[in-house]
Scaffold this active site. Structure first.
Site: not given
Ligand code: NAD
Length: 381
Positions: A136, A234
């Site tokens: 999401k 949420y």
């Molecule tokens: P994050 O920044 O910690 O991780 C993102 C990952 O994507 C990194 O490993 C990064 O290297 C990679 N990536 C690949 N191409 C990239 C680019 N061009 N720019 C930046 N990063 C790139 O983020 P996150 O917190 O893991 O969030 C990722 C996704 O998960 C989002 O869509 C977020 O909304 C979702 N999320 C969902 C929940 C949930 O509870 N369902 C919780 C947190 C995050």
């Protein structure tokens, strides 16, 4: 409340399970008493903060296993391969990712990259002929969601959105209380999720680094809309599944920016209201400036509320009849099991976890952001 393992929880919660069957959110086809002969092989795309939590869930899942990874960092690939015994042949980078089409050891691709990249990787996963879950928010625009739904439909693969709370018993209970009108018609809801991001770290779980200027969550294009897309979703979801209705109109106000430099591109706080066909109004907030994690519903013959309510939990609450307290589960494992079991058994996914659900949230969020920008009520038809 002890962190019960999931098998024990299911064994002890037949009453809760029976009570919620038939709700918009439900446990149907989710029977851990019969573990499958073969697990669904999942590849995670993007190994950031949330992928770590999904990897934990995959370790506990009865229906899915972590079989592959896609990352742009060779050192991360090495670390994950060792930690989760992933064969090098199942490890990809963003350039050679499309070769996954030929890998019979991968059944499902789970997209966990920044929001603006969800569409690209869902389309590539569909082209590779793999089932797909995207985190999401489903995408940053309604048009992108439509394209993703169409691509998966044409490829004959399932598309779901990472709504982990649709498998969490406390959420199922408030959905039951609202939709079954256990306390009569709900007339008013207050819901909010926000994290104070000024002096992180605040919480034990992995958290985004808001001090990094390149943080994609602070970029309008990459996030698609600040805290509304990240956390406000949420609050939107909880109102929708407690009422079992879709909002007909929204109004919104953007809050003050305490850190104008950090939040130059996105809102820091959004207050928003949704009006539903029953006449019920919800008053919600989402923020990167303050902590809030609450849900309150006032109905004709009582109330129910949770706090913490819609985060990672553990959740607790009360109603006018007493305490609301369910065993703590691994939310990621529950979600993966719920989706994994249906795919393994070649059953249709219920619409509340598919792209059709994801697009509804994006339509509402875009309307809320438009209402905040224009100061006008936006109708959702
Ligand atoms: P994050 O920044 O910690 O991780 C993102 C990952 O994507 C990194 O490993 C990064 O290297 C990679 N990536 C690949 N191409 C990239 C680019 N061009 N720019 C930046 N990063 C790139 O983020 P996150 O917190 O893991 O969030 C990722 C996704 O998960 C989002 O869509 C977020 O909304 C979702 N999320 C969902 C929940 C949930 O509870 N369902 C919780 C947190 C995050």
């Amino acid at each position: 409340m002890k962190n019960l393992n999931r098998r024990r929880f299911i064994g002890q919660s037949t009453l809760a399970g029976a009570a919620i069957a038939g709700s918009v959110l439900n446990w149907s086809n989710f029977d851990l008493a019969r573990p499958p002969e073969k697990k669904l092989n999942v590849a995670l795309v993007g190994l950031g903060n949330y992928a770590e939590m999904l990897a934990g869930g995959l370790q506990q899942s009865n229906y899915c296993r972590l079989a592959g990874i896609v990352t742009g960092h060779p050192e991360k690939a090495d670390k994950w391969q060792k930690q989760y015994q992933i064969p090098a042949a199942n490890s990809y980078n963003y350039q050679n990712f499309d070769e996954i089409a030929h890998n019979k050891e991968i059944d499902l691709i789970y997209v966990v990259v920044p929001n603006y990249l969800h569409k690209e990787y869902v389309l590539r996963a569909a082209k590779a002929g793999k089932h797909v879950i995207t985190e999401k928010p489903m995408a940053t625009s309604v048009e992108d969601c439509e394209e993703m739904i169409q691509a998966c439909h044409q490829a004959g693969v399932t598309l779901s959105v990472g709504y982990r709370l649709h498998y969490e018993p406390t959420q199922l209970e408030i959905a039951r209380l609202g939709q079954r009108k256990i306390f009569g018609q709900v007339r008013f809801i207050e819901a909010g999720l926000g994290y104070k991001t000024f002096d992180l770290p605040l919480k034990p779980e992995p958290i985004p680094d808001f001090n990094a200027p390149e943080n994609w969550r602070l970029n309008r294009i990459k996030s698609g809309g600040g805290p509304m897309m990240d956390l406000g979703i949420y609050a939107v979801q909880s109102c929708r599944y407690v009422l079992g209705e879709e909002p007909v109109s929204v109004t919104a106000q953007f809050g003050p920016k305490f850190n104008k430099r950090r939040f130059a591109q996105v809102e820091e706080t959004v207050y928003f209201q949704m009006e539903f066909p029953s006449g019920t109004v919800s008053n919600c907030q989402t923020s990167y400036a303050f902590n809030t994690d609450r849900f309150y519903a006032s109905a004709d013959e009582g109330f129910f509320e949770l706090s913490p309510a819609i985060s990672y939990g553990p959740f607790k609450g009360r109603s006018s009849k007493g305490e609301i307290l369910f065993p703590v589960i691994n939310q990621q494992a529950a979600q993966l099991d719920g989706i994994g079991q249906l795919i393994l058994e070649k059953k249709q996914l219920p619409s509340h976890i598919t792209g059709e659900e994801g697009i509804k949230d994006i339509r509402i969020i875009r309307a809320i952001l438009e209402a905040g920008e224009t100061g006008k009520k936006v109708s959702l038809g």
